[in-house]
Design a protein around this motif. Sequence first.
Motif, mmCIF file in Angstrom:
data_model
loop_
_atom_site.group_PDB
_atom_site.id
_atom_site.type_symbol
_atom_site.label_atom_id
_atom_site.label_comp_id
_atom_site.label_asym_id
_atom_site.label_seq_id
_atom_site.Cartn_x
_atom_site.Cartn_y
_atom_site.Cartn_z
ATOM 1 N N GLU A 114 6.022 6.605 7.348
ATOM 2 C CA GLU A 114 5.638 7.182 6.046
ATOM 3 C C GLU A 114 4.861 8.484 6.252
ATOM 4 N N ALA A 115 3.925 8.441 7.239
ATOM 5 C CA ALA A 115 3.062 9.603 7.481
ATOM 6 C C ALA A 115 3.889 10.835 7.825
ATOM 7 N N ASN A 116 4.990 10.631 8.544
ATOM 8 C CA ASN A 116 5.875 11.743 8.921
ATOM 9 C C ASN A 116 6.325 12.557 7.712
ATOM 10 N N GLN A 117 6.460 11.872 6.563
ATOM 11 C CA GLN A 117 6.943 12.556 5.355
ATOM 12 C C GLN A 117 5.860 13.414 4.697
ATOM 13 N N TYR A 118 4.595 13.008 4.882
ATOM 14 C CA TYR A 118 3.519 13.654 4.123
ATOM 15 C C TYR A 118 2.711 14.667 4.926
ATOM 16 N N ILE A 119 2.815 14.606 6.271
ATOM 17 C CA ILE A 119 1.932 15.433 7.093
ATOM 18 C C ILE A 119 2.686 16.665 7.587
ATOM 19 N N PRO A 120 2.141 17.848 7.306
ATOM 20 C CA PRO A 120 2.897 19.081 7.587
ATOM 21 C C PRO A 120 2.861 19.520 9.046
ATOM 22 N N PHE A 121 2.325 18.677 9.960
ATOM 23 C CA PHE A 121 2.393 19.035 11.384
ATOM 24 C C PHE A 121 2.744 17.807 12.210
ATOM 25 N N SER A 122 3.062 18.037 13.476
ATOM 26 C CA SER A 122 3.557 16.974 14.357
ATOM 27 C C SER A 122 2.519 15.855 14.500
ATOM 28 N N LEU A 123 3.001 14.612 14.525
ATOM 29 C CA LEU A 123 2.089 13.467 14.641
ATOM 30 C C LEU A 123 1.330 13.470 15.970
ATOM 31 N N ASP A 124 1.862 14.198 16.989
ATOM 32 C CA ASP A 124 1.152 14.297 18.278
ATOM 33 C C ASP A 124 -0.175 15.028 18.126
ATOM 34 N N GLU A 125 -0.256 15.880 17.099
ATOM 35 C CA GLU A 125 -1.470 16.694 16.910
ATOM 36 C C GLU A 125 -2.461 16.031 15.952
ATOM 37 N N VAL A 126 -2.140 14.781 15.556
ATOM 38 C CA VAL A 126 -2.860 14.166 14.434
ATOM 39 C C VAL A 126 -3.592 12.896 14.850
ATOM 40 N N SER A 127 -4.824 12.717 14.335
ATOM 41 C CA SER A 127 -5.489 11.409 14.377
ATOM 42 C C SER A 127 -5.125 10.706 13.085
ATOM 43 N N LEU A 128 -4.489 9.550 13.222
ATOM 44 C CA LEU A 128 -3.961 8.841 12.051
ATOM 45 C C LEU A 128 -4.642 7.488 11.934
ATOM 46 N N ASP A 129 -5.033 7.128 10.728
ATOM 47 C CA ASP A 129 -5.629 5.814 10.517
ATOM 48 C C ASP A 129 -5.163 5.290 9.166
ATOM 49 N N PHE A 130 -5.302 3.993 8.968
ATOM 50 C CA PHE A 130 -4.919 3.424 7.668
ATOM 51 C C PHE A 130 -5.747 2.178 7.408
ATOM 52 N N CYS A 131 -5.855 1.803 6.140
ATOM 53 C CA CYS A 131 -6.472 0.513 5.812
ATOM 54 C C CYS A 131 -5.762 -0.078 4.606
ATOM 55 N N VAL A 132 -5.654 -1.411 4.605
ATOM 56 C CA VAL A 132 -5.046 -2.113 3.474
ATOM 57 C C VAL A 132 -6.099 -2.191 2.374
ATOM 58 N N VAL A 133 -5.773 -1.576 1.225
ATOM 59 C CA VAL A 133 -6.743 -1.513 0.122
ATOM 60 C C VAL A 133 -6.789 -2.843 -0.620
ATOM 61 N N GLY A 134 -5.612 -3.471 -0.762
ATOM 62 C CA GLY A 134 -5.545 -4.753 -1.471
ATOM 63 C C GLY A 134 -4.166 -4.938 -2.083
ATOM 64 N N PRO A 135 -3.968 -6.030 -2.849
ATOM 65 C CA PRO A 135 -2.664 -6.270 -3.471
ATOM 66 C C PRO A 135 -2.296 -5.133 -4.425
ATOM 67 N N SER A 136 -1.024 -4.788 -4.459
ATOM 68 C CA SER A 136 -0.562 -3.716 -5.342
ATOM 69 C C SER A 136 -0.601 -4.189 -6.795
ATOM 70 N N LYS A 137 -1.141 -3.315 -7.679
ATOM 71 C CA LYS A 137 -1.197 -3.685 -9.106
ATOM 72 C C LYS A 137 0.168 -3.531 -9.754
ATOM 73 N N SER A 138 0.984 -2.618 -9.185
ATOM 74 C CA SER A 138 2.269 -2.323 -9.840
ATOM 75 C C SER A 138 3.434 -3.146 -9.276
ATOM 76 N N ALA A 139 3.274 -3.666 -8.049
ATOM 77 C CA ALA A 139 4.391 -4.404 -7.432
ATOM 78 C C ALA A 139 3.877 -5.718 -6.837
ATOM 79 N N PRO A 140 4.020 -6.826 -7.571
ATOM 80 C CA PRO A 140 3.521 -8.127 -7.076
ATOM 81 C C PRO A 140 4.121 -8.455 -5.708
ATOM 82 N N GLY A 141 3.283 -8.962 -4.793
ATOM 83 C CA GLY A 141 3.758 -9.310 -3.452
ATOM 84 C C GLY A 141 3.605 -8.176 -2.453
#
Length: 359
Positions: A114-141
């Motif tokens: 997913e990050a590849n689509q949004y980040i305007p430079f190579s992932l090799d040059e990037v510190s990437l992190d993520f966290c699960v915020v919680g259940p989606s309000k718009s899409a159950p499951g």
Amino acid sequence: MISMGSLFSRQSAPLLGVDISSSSVKLVELGRDKGGALVLECCAIEQLERGWITDGNIEKFDEVAEALRRVVKKSGTKTKNVALALPSSAVITKRITLPGGMSEQELEVQVESEANQYIPFSLDEVSLDFCVVGPSKSAPGDVDVLIAASRKEKVQDRQGLAEAAGLKPVVVDIESHAARLAAGRLIEGLPNRGVDAVVALFEVGAMTTSMQVIRNDDVLYERDQAFGGAQLTQLIVRQYGFSQEEAEGKKRNGDLPEDYQSAVLRPFVDSLSQEISRALQFFFTSTPYNRVDHIMLAGGSAPLPGLTESVIQNTGFACSVINPFDGMEVGGGVRLKKMVREAPSYLTSCGLAMRRFLQ
């Protein structure tokens, strides 16, 4: 074999929250008492010279590292682990929805793709992190996941500063997230514990005023404006012919000519209040909202005399200057008067220090 640590409520390892802005380095350390209440163990501020940090970039590495060493010494702390933050402008964040029930490894693979689509430079040059915020309000499951990415050199600059000052960087957060974490405690103090309240949080820094509009932990709107306390210093320089350093010192010590209030301070407070009002108008025109329940002011210029009253008059909304240490116990090493005077400046560093209890 069960480890002994899991049988007792362990005190999380001590952690410093250090906020490095364009004008100063701020340090906060928090603990908890036996009843679980937050305790302010120590806090300290060290001013930086103009130009050492510009637009979030560290221009004078050795000088800033030395200032960080001084602020640690001034605070009296023995703690080495530190949480730092990057300015929002240096971080790309994106909230995405992924299927629930994925393992950590599966999430990582999905996040990278997913990050590849949004980040305007190579992932090799990037510190990437993520966290699960919680259940989606718009899409159950499904689950909502927050991705954060920054160029590696930005993260390494901050980590290098900490290491040069003899500290161990263990968390690199985003300034706006840390500010929100600290403000969240104070929003709970609003009527009905702040539930459903629309709160506009303004951090008035030296060069930039950051605005976040928050409702139930969700960010409805964010905006930075190139307007801050440094402009007041410039006005003092122009009005009285002081040097930059003299003006900054006199502004902090309140050692200014008799006509300062009427000739310099009041016009500046009026224009700052108008900037805040204008920022709210941008929020109203670009979202379905047309009002806020409360305006919270933080940052070094927030306690300027007359600012709160001027904002209330200009906007028609309730407004207050916030103290991130409100409701905390204060440790014996903290100089109370000084802390209360400087408290609004510590919002981001306080949020970083709170990460100790969220590890």
